[in-house]
Design a protein around this motif. Structure first.
Motif, PDB file in Angstrom:
ATOM      1  N   MET A  19       1.345-117.304  45.157  1.00 42.80           N
ATOM      2  CA  MET A  19       1.989-115.997  45.223  1.00 42.80           C
ATOM      3  C   MET A  19       1.854-115.403  46.623  1.00 42.80           C
ATOM      4  O   MET A  19       0.962-115.764  47.373  1.00 42.80           O
ATOM      5  N   THR A  20       2.765-114.532  46.945  1.00 48.55           N
ATOM      6  CA  THR A  20       2.720-113.760  48.179  1.00 48.55           C
ATOM      7  C   THR A  20       2.874-112.299  47.800  1.00 48.55           C
ATOM      8  O   THR A  20       3.791-111.941  47.066  1.00 48.55           O
ATOM      9  N   GLU A  21       1.971-111.475  48.302  1.00 49.71           N
ATOM     10  CA  GLU A  21       2.063-110.037  48.046  1.00 49.71           C
ATOM     11  C   GLU A  21       2.299-109.321  49.364  1.00 49.71           C
ATOM     12  O   GLU A  21       1.631-109.593  50.357  1.00 49.71           O
ATOM     13  N   VAL A  22       3.267-108.426  49.363  1.00 50.73           N
ATOM     14  CA  VAL A  22       3.509-107.568  50.513  1.00 50.73           C
ATOM     15  C   VAL A  22       3.157-106.154  50.067  1.00 50.73           C
ATOM     16  O   VAL A  22       3.824-105.582  49.209  1.00 50.73           O
ATOM     17  N   ALA A  23       2.088-105.622  50.635  1.00 52.42           N
ATOM     18  CA  ALA A  23       1.617-104.286  50.276  1.00 52.42           C
ATOM     19  C   ALA A  23       2.149-103.292  51.297  1.00 52.42           C
ATOM     20  O   ALA A  23       1.978-103.467  52.501  1.00 52.42           O
ATOM     21  N   PHE A  24       2.799-102.261  50.807  1.00 51.48           N
ATOM     22  CA  PHE A  24       3.327-101.204  51.666  1.00 51.48           C
ATOM     23  C   PHE A  24       2.335-100.050  51.624  1.00 51.48           C
ATOM     24  O   PHE A  24       2.081 -99.474  50.575  1.00 51.48           O
ATOM     25  N   ARG A  25       1.783 -99.737  52.779  1.00 53.54           N
ATOM     26  CA  ARG A  25       0.766 -98.697  52.854  1.00 53.54           C
ATOM     27  C   ARG A  25       1.260 -97.576  53.754  1.00 53.54           C
ATOM     28  O   ARG A  25       1.912 -97.811  54.753  1.00 53.54           O
ATOM     29  N   ARG A  26       0.895 -96.373  53.391  1.00 52.73           N
ATOM     30  CA  ARG A  26       1.246 -95.200  54.177  1.00 52.73           C
ATOM     31  C   ARG A  26       0.172 -94.933  55.217  1.00 52.73           C
ATOM     32  O   ARG A  26      -1.002 -94.983  54.925  1.00 52.73           O
ATOM     33  N   ARG A  27       0.619 -94.613  56.408  1.00 48.79           N
ATOM     34  CA  ARG A  27      -0.330 -94.191  57.443  1.00 48.79           C
ATOM     35  C   ARG A  27      -0.572 -92.696  57.271  1.00 48.79           C
ATOM     36  O   ARG A  27       0.260 -91.991  56.738  1.00 48.79           O
ATOM     37  N   GLY A  28      -1.707 -92.218  57.723  1.00 53.74           N
ATOM     38  CA  GLY A  28      -1.998 -90.788  57.639  1.00 53.74           C
ATOM     39  C   GLY A  28      -2.387 -90.340  56.246  1.00 53.74           C
ATOM     40  O   GLY A  28      -2.116 -89.208  55.858  1.00 53.74           O
ATOM     41  N   ARG A  29      -3.020 -91.219  55.482  1.00 51.38           N
ATOM     42  CA  ARG A  29      -3.425 -90.867  54.118  1.00 51.38           C
ATOM     43  C   ARG A  29      -4.459 -89.749  54.107  1.00 51.38           C
ATOM     44  O   ARG A  29      -4.503 -88.955  53.189  1.00 51.38           O
ATOM     45  N   TRP A  30      -5.325 -89.714  55.107  1.00 50.62           N
ATOM     46  CA  TRP A  30      -6.382 -88.696  55.121  1.00 50.62           C
ATOM     47  C   TRP A  30      -5.791 -87.306  55.319  1.00 50.62           C
ATOM     48  O   TRP A  30      -6.287 -86.349  54.752  1.00 50.62           O
ATOM     49  N   LEU A  31      -4.740 -87.205  56.111  1.00 46.23           N
ATOM     50  CA  LEU A  31      -4.075 -85.913  56.274  1.00 46.23           C
ATOM     51  C   LEU A  31      -3.477 -85.464  54.948  1.00 46.23           C
ATOM     52  O   LEU A  31      -3.569 -84.289  54.589  1.00 46.23           O
ATOM     53  N   SER A  32      -2.897 -86.398  54.205  1.00 51.53           N
ATOM     54  CA  SER A  32      -2.373 -86.062  52.875  1.00 51.53           C
ATOM     55  C   SER A  32      -3.500 -85.629  51.946  1.00 51.53           C
ATOM     56  O   SER A  32      -3.331 -84.736  51.125  1.00 51.53           O
ATOM     57  N   GLY A  33      -4.665 -86.260  52.072  1.00 53.54           N
ATOM     58  CA  GLY A  33      -5.817 -85.862  51.266  1.00 53.54           C
ATOM     59  C   GLY A  33      -6.277 -84.448  51.583  1.00 53.54           C
ATOM     60  O   GLY A  33      -6.615 -83.676  50.677  1.00 53.54           O
ATOM     61  N   LEU A  34      -6.260 -84.087  52.862  1.00 58.50           N
ATOM     62  CA  LEU A  34      -6.621 -82.717  53.238  1.00 58.50           C
ATOM     63  C   LEU A  34      -5.609 -81.714  52.710  1.00 58.50           C
ATOM     64  O   LEU A  34      -5.977 -80.625  52.249  1.00 58.50           O
ATOM     65  N   LYS A  35      -4.327 -82.078  52.766  1.00 58.19           N
ATOM     66  CA  LYS A  35      -3.288 -81.206  52.198  1.00 58.19           C
ATOM     67  C   LYS A  35      -3.511 -81.025  50.705  1.00 58.19           C
ATOM     68  O   LYS A  35      -3.327 -79.931  50.174  1.00 58.19           O
ATOM     69  N   MET A  36      -3.901 -82.105  50.027  1.00 58.04           N
ATOM     70  CA  MET A  36      -4.128 -82.034  48.594  1.00 58.04           C
ATOM     71  C   MET A  36      -5.288 -81.092  48.274  1.00 58.04           C
ATOM     72  O   MET A  36      -5.204 -80.272  47.352  1.00 58.04           O
ATOM     73  N   ILE A  37      -6.359 -81.166  49.031  1.00 59.73           N
ATOM     74  CA  ILE A  37      -7.505 -80.280  48.797  1.00 59.73           C
ATOM     75  C   ILE A  37      -7.125 -78.830  49.042  1.00 59.73           C
ATOM     76  O   ILE A  37      -7.454 -77.945  48.250  1.00 59.73           O
ATOM     77  N   ALA A  38      -6.395 -78.562  50.130  1.00 56.49           N
ATOM     78  CA  ALA A  38      -5.960 -77.195  50.421  1.00 56.49           C
ATOM     79  C   ALA A  38      -5.031 -76.678  49.322  1.00 56.49           C
ATOM     80  O   ALA A  38      -5.140 -75.522  48.890  1.00 56.49           O
ATOM     81  N   PHE A  39      -4.123 -77.537  48.859  1.00 55.29           N
ATOM     82  CA  PHE A  39      -3.220 -77.130  47.788  1.00 55.29           C
ATOM     83  C   PHE A  39      -3.987 -76.811  46.511  1.00 55.29           C
ATOM     84  O   PHE A  39      -3.721 -75.813  45.839  1.00 55.29           O
ATOM     85  N   LEU A  40      -4.950 -77.668  46.155  1.00 58.34           N
ATOM     86  CA  LEU A  40      -5.726 -77.433  44.930  1.00 58.34           C
ATOM     87  C   LEU A  40      -6.482 -76.116  44.987  1.00 58.34           C
ATOM     88  O   LEU A  40      -6.530 -75.382  43.988  1.00 58.34           O
ATOM     89  N   LEU A  41      -7.062 -75.798  46.140  1.00 60.84           N
ATOM     90  CA  LEU A  41      -7.779 -74.526  46.272  1.00 60.84           C
ATOM     91  C   LEU A  41      -6.824 -73.340  46.100  1.00 60.84           C
ATOM     92  O   LEU A  41      -7.125 -72.393  45.370  1.00 60.84           O
ATOM     93  N   ALA A  42      -5.676 -73.398  46.783  1.00 59.73           N
ATOM     94  CA  ALA A  42      -4.699 -72.303  46.660  1.00 59.73           C
ATOM     95  C   ALA A  42      -4.150 -72.213  45.240  1.00 59.73           C
ATOM     96  O   ALA A  42      -3.946 -71.109  44.708  1.00 59.73           O
ATOM     97  N   TRP A  43      -3.926 -73.349  44.614  1.00 62.47           N
ATOM     98  CA  TRP A  43      -3.392 -73.369  43.253  1.00 62.47           C
ATOM     99  C   TRP A  43      -4.390 -72.755  42.280  1.00 62.47           C
ATOM    100  O   TRP A  43      -4.027 -71.988  41.395  1.00 62.47           O
ATOM    101  N   MET A  44      -5.662 -73.080  42.437  1.00 59.63           N
ATOM    102  CA  MET A  44      -6.684 -72.532  41.545  1.00 59.63           C
ATOM    103  C   MET A  44      -6.841 -71.027  41.744  1.00 59.63           C
ATOM    104  O   MET A  44      -7.050 -70.291  40.779  1.00 59.63           O
ATOM    105  N   VAL A  45      -6.720 -70.550  42.987  1.00 59.18           N
ATOM    106  CA  VAL A  45      -6.781 -69.105  43.233  1.00 59.18           C
ATOM    107  C   VAL A  45      -5.620 -68.415  42.531  1.00 59.18           C
ATOM    108  O   VAL A  45      -5.791 -67.385  41.871  1.00 59.18           O
ATOM    109  N   GLY A  46      -4.411 -68.968  42.649  1.00 58.60           N
ATOM    110  CA  GLY A  46      -3.244 -68.378  41.987  1.00 58.60           C
ATOM    111  C   GLY A  46      -3.363 -68.402  40.477  1.00 58.60           C
ATOM    112  O   GLY A  46      -3.041 -67.420  39.795  1.00 58.60           O
ATOM    113  N   ALA A  47      -3.840 -69.509  39.932  1.00 62.64           N
ATOM    114  CA  ALA A  47      -4.016 -69.596  38.480  1.00 62.64           C
ATOM    115  C   ALA A  47      -5.112 -68.651  38.011  1.00 62.64           C
ATOM    116  O   ALA A  47      -4.987 -68.005  36.963  1.00 62.64           O
ATOM    117  N   GLY A  48      -6.185 -68.536  38.784  1.00 63.76           N
ATOM    118  CA  GLY A  48      -7.257 -67.602  38.441  1.00 63.76           C
ATOM    119  C   GLY A  48      -6.774 -66.164  38.468  1.00 63.76           C
ATOM    120  O   GLY A  48      -7.148 -65.353  37.609  1.00 63.76           O
TER     121      GLY A  48
END
Length: 183
Positions: A19-48
Protein backbone atom coordinates in the motif's frame (compact mmCIF):
# COMPACT_ATOMS: atom_id res chain seq x y z
CA UNK A 1 -4.29 29.21 -1.43
CA UNK A 2 -2.10 32.26 -1.00
CA UNK A 3 -0.53 34.39 -3.70
CA UNK A 4 2.66 33.00 -5.19
CA UNK A 5 1.64 29.36 -4.88
CA UNK A 6 2.08 29.10 -1.10
CA UNK A 7 -0.33 26.73 0.56
CA UNK A 8 -1.11 25.39 3.98
CA UNK A 9 -1.33 21.76 2.75
CA UNK A 10 1.63 19.42 2.40
CA UNK A 11 1.57 15.91 0.95
CA UNK A 12 3.63 13.24 2.71
CA UNK A 13 4.07 9.94 0.83
CA UNK A 14 4.33 6.86 3.06
CA UNK A 15 5.26 3.60 1.32
CA UNK A 16 4.12 0.40 3.03
CA UNK A 17 3.82 -3.30 2.35
CA UNK A 18 1.28 -3.55 -0.48
CA UNK A 19 0.00 0.00 0.00
CA UNK A 20 0.93 3.64 -0.44
CA UNK A 21 -0.53 6.33 1.78
CA UNK A 22 -0.41 10.01 0.95
CA UNK A 23 -1.17 12.03 4.07
CA UNK A 24 -2.28 15.63 3.58
CA UNK A 25 -1.29 17.73 6.55
CA UNK A 26 -2.06 21.34 7.31
CA UNK A 27 0.72 23.70 8.23
CA UNK A 28 0.13 26.12 11.10
CA UNK A 29 -1.86 23.69 13.23
CA UNK A 30 -0.69 25.34 16.45
CA UNK A 31 -2.12 28.69 15.37
CA UNK A 32 -5.44 26.95 14.76
CA UNK A 33 -5.16 25.42 18.23
CA UNK A 34 -4.68 28.86 19.77
CA UNK A 35 -7.70 30.15 17.84
CA UNK A 36 -9.70 27.22 19.17
CA UNK A 37 -8.75 27.98 22.78
CA UNK A 38 -9.60 31.68 22.37
CA UNK A 39 -12.92 30.77 20.75
CA UNK A 40 -13.81 28.33 23.53
CA UNK A 41 -13.12 30.94 26.20
CA UNK A 42 -15.24 33.57 24.43
CA UNK A 43 -17.99 31.02 23.75
CA UNK A 44 -18.13 29.97 27.40
CA UNK A 45 -18.32 33.62 28.53
CA UNK A 46 -21.25 34.22 26.14
CA UNK A 47 -23.03 31.05 27.21
CA UNK A 48 -22.44 31.89 30.88
CA UNK A 49 -23.87 35.36 30.32
CA UNK A 50 -26.98 33.90 28.70
CA UNK A 51 -27.39 31.34 31.49
CA UNK A 52 -26.92 34.08 34.10
CA UNK A 53 -29.61 36.21 32.46
CA UNK A 54 -31.89 33.19 32.31
CA UNK A 55 -31.33 32.39 35.99
CA UNK A 56 -31.82 36.02 37.04
CA UNK A 57 -35.04 36.34 35.10
CA UNK A 58 -38.16 35.42 37.02
CA UNK A 59 -40.40 34.90 34.00
CA UNK A 60 -37.96 32.61 32.09
CA UNK A 61 -38.28 34.43 28.76
CA UNK A 62 -38.65 32.32 25.61
CA UNK A 63 -36.29 34.71 23.83
CA UNK A 64 -33.43 33.80 26.21
CA UNK A 65 -34.04 30.08 25.73
CA UNK A 66 -33.99 30.49 21.95
CA UNK A 67 -30.85 32.65 22.13
CA UNK A 68 -29.07 30.15 24.38
CA UNK A 69 -30.00 27.23 22.07
CA UNK A 70 -28.84 29.14 18.97
CA UNK A 71 -25.63 30.14 20.77
CA UNK A 72 -24.99 26.50 21.64
CA UNK A 73 -25.62 25.12 18.14
CA UNK A 74 -23.63 27.90 16.46
CA UNK A 75 -20.76 27.38 18.86
CA UNK A 76 -20.70 23.64 18.21
CA UNK A 77 -20.64 24.29 14.45
CA UNK A 78 -17.65 26.66 14.74
CA UNK A 79 -15.95 24.31 17.20
CA UNK A 80 -16.25 21.47 14.66
CA UNK A 81 -14.54 23.63 12.01
CA UNK A 82 -11.75 24.62 14.39
CA UNK A 83 -11.25 21.00 15.50
CA UNK A 84 -10.95 19.92 11.85
CA UNK A 85 -8.40 22.67 11.13
CA UNK A 86 -6.36 21.73 14.19
CA UNK A 87 -6.58 17.93 14.39
CA UNK A 88 -8.15 16.77 11.11
CA UNK A 89 -6.15 14.84 8.54
CA UNK A 90 -7.01 13.56 5.12
CA UNK A 91 -5.20 10.81 3.25
CA UNK A 92 -5.35 8.70 0.11
CA UNK A 93 -4.51 5.05 0.69
CA UNK A 94 -3.90 3.11 -2.50
CA UNK A 95 -3.68 -0.62 -2.89
CA UNK A 96 -3.62 -2.56 -6.16
CA UNK A 97 -7.38 -3.18 -6.07
CA UNK A 98 -8.77 -0.05 -4.34
CA UNK A 99 -8.28 3.57 -3.40
CA UNK A 100 -9.45 4.75 0.01
CA UNK A 101 -10.07 8.38 0.89
CA UNK A 102 -9.68 8.58 4.65
CA UNK A 103 -10.78 11.58 6.66
CA UNK A 104 -9.80 11.50 10.34
CA UNK A 105 -10.70 13.80 13.21
CA UNK A 106 -8.96 12.48 16.33
CA UNK A 107 -10.72 9.08 16.77
CA UNK A 108 -13.51 9.63 14.23
CA UNK A 109 -12.76 8.23 10.77
CA UNK A 110 -14.73 8.37 7.56
CA UNK A 111 -13.34 6.09 4.84
CA UNK A 112 -14.60 6.21 1.28
CA UNK A 113 -13.48 3.12 -0.66
CA UNK A 114 -13.35 3.22 -4.44
CA UNK A 115 -12.53 0.07 -6.44
CA UNK A 116 -9.53 0.68 -8.72
CA UNK A 117 -11.38 -0.44 -11.84
CA UNK A 118 -14.05 2.26 -11.35
CA UNK A 119 -11.56 5.15 -11.37
CA UNK A 120 -11.62 7.08 -14.64
CA UNK A 121 -9.29 9.92 -13.69
CA UNK A 122 -7.17 11.18 -10.84
CA UNK A 123 -6.14 14.79 -11.33
CA UNK A 124 -5.40 18.18 -9.81
CA UNK A 125 -8.11 20.80 -10.24
CA UNK A 126 -6.91 24.39 -10.57
CA UNK A 127 -10.43 25.53 -9.68
CA UNK A 128 -13.00 23.24 -8.08
CA UNK A 129 -16.39 24.20 -9.58
CA UNK A 130 -18.28 22.73 -6.61
CA UNK A 131 -16.73 25.14 -4.12
CA UNK A 132 -17.44 28.85 -4.42
CA UNK A 133 -15.45 31.39 -2.42
CA UNK A 134 -15.71 35.11 -3.12
CA UNK A 135 -13.81 38.02 -1.64
CA UNK A 136 -15.10 41.52 -2.36
CA UNK A 137 -17.25 40.13 -5.15
CA UNK A 138 -14.36 38.33 -6.90
CA UNK A 139 -14.33 34.56 -7.14
CA UNK A 140 -11.25 32.93 -5.61
CA UNK A 141 -10.01 29.71 -7.21
CA UNK A 142 -10.16 26.67 -4.92
CA UNK A 143 -7.71 23.89 -5.78
CA UNK A 144 -8.27 20.21 -4.99
CA UNK A 145 -7.48 16.67 -6.08
CA UNK A 146 -10.33 15.00 -7.97
CA UNK A 147 -11.00 11.28 -8.16
CA UNK A 148 -13.48 10.75 -10.99
CA UNK A 149 -15.36 7.45 -11.14
CA UNK A 150 -18.14 6.36 -13.47
CA UNK A 151 -20.76 7.38 -10.89
CA UNK A 152 -19.34 10.37 -9.01
CA UNK A 153 -16.52 12.85 -8.54
CA UNK A 154 -14.79 12.88 -5.17
CA UNK A 155 -12.54 15.72 -4.05
CA UNK A 156 -9.89 15.87 -1.37
CA UNK A 157 -6.88 17.95 -0.28
CA UNK A 158 -8.58 21.28 -0.87
CA UNK A 159 -6.08 24.12 -1.15
CA UNK A 160 -3.16 22.01 -2.39
CA UNK A 161 -0.62 23.35 -4.89
CA UNK A 162 -0.08 21.73 -8.27
CA UNK A 163 3.42 20.49 -7.36
CA UNK A 164 2.24 18.82 -4.12
CA UNK A 165 -0.80 17.36 -5.91
CA UNK A 166 1.30 15.93 -8.76
CA UNK A 167 3.63 14.29 -6.24
CA UNK A 168 0.65 12.72 -4.44
CA UNK A 169 -1.10 11.63 -7.65
CA UNK A 170 2.06 10.01 -9.03
CA UNK A 171 2.54 8.00 -5.82
CA UNK A 172 -1.10 6.85 -5.80
CA UNK A 173 -1.19 5.97 -9.52
CA UNK A 174 1.99 3.92 -9.20
CA UNK A 175 0.34 1.58 -6.68
CA UNK A 176 -3.07 1.19 -8.36
CA UNK A 177 -3.41 -1.67 -10.84
CA UNK A 178 -5.15 0.41 -13.50
CA UNK A 179 -4.09 1.31 -17.00
CA UNK A 180 -4.17 5.09 -17.11
CA UNK A 181 -5.27 6.99 -20.19
CA UNK A 182 -5.57 10.73 -20.45
CA UNK A 183 -7.10 12.68 -17.58
Amino acid sequence: MLAGGATNISAEVIEGQGMTEVAFRRRGRWLSGLKMIAFLLAWMVGAGFGALLLAASSDSSLMLWVWLAAWGFGGLFVLNILLWQTFGTESLISRAEELTIMRRLVLITKPIIVPAMEIRALRWLADDPTRKVTINGWRVAQTAIEIATYDLQLRCARGITEAEANKAIAAVKQRLAVSWGRG
